[in-house]
Design a protein around this motif. Structure first.
Motif, short mmCIF file in Angstrom:
data_model
loop_
_atom_site.label_atom_id
_atom_site.label_comp_id
_atom_site.label_asym_id
_atom_site.label_seq_id
_atom_site.Cartn_x
_atom_site.Cartn_y
_atom_site.Cartn_z
N VAL A 199 6.63 -4.05 -5.93
CA VAL A 199 5.24 -4.43 -5.66
C VAL A 199 4.96 -5.81 -6.24
O VAL A 199 4.32 -6.65 -5.58
N LYS A 214 2.57 1.73 -3.38
CA LYS A 214 1.62 2.21 -4.39
C LYS A 214 1.29 3.69 -4.18
O LYS A 214 1.16 4.44 -5.15
N ARG A 229 0.83 -1.22 0.00
CA ARG A 229 0.00 0.00 0.00
C ARG A 229 0.86 1.26 0.00
O ARG A 229 0.61 2.20 -0.77
N GLN A 277 1.87 6.72 -6.91
CA GLN A 277 0.83 7.66 -7.32
C GLN A 277 1.31 9.10 -7.13
O GLN A 277 1.08 9.95 -7.99
N ARG A 282 7.49 -0.56 -9.06
CA ARG A 282 6.60 -1.53 -9.69
C ARG A 282 7.14 -2.95 -9.52
O ARG A 282 6.40 -3.87 -9.21
#
Length: 66
Positions: A57, A23, A20, A27, A54
């Motif tokens: 994740v 990410k 989380r 953003q 990326r």
């Protein structure tokens, strides 16, 4: 012999939290890339960081499924 902290497996909750946060940072970076004026060097640096995020994740998501 007890395992050291860095040898212990990450908990599912911890991995989800890390995903989380990563990410969220992605953003924020994407927003900055679209809306802020910056040098080409800084822009490239942020794009590289987001690509690394990326991959991070994807790796953590894969680890969660194991």
């Amino acid at each position: 012999m007890p395992k050291k902290l860095d040898e212990k497996g990450k908990s599912k909750k911890n991995l989800q939290q890390q995903i989380r946060h990563t990410k969220d940072r992605m953003q924020d970076t994407e927003f900055a890339l679209e809306n802020e004026s910056m040098s080409q060097g800084r822009r490239k640096e942020l794009e590289i960081k987001n690509e690394q995020r990326r991959k991070d994740v994807r790796g953590k998501t894969k680890e969660l499924k194991e």
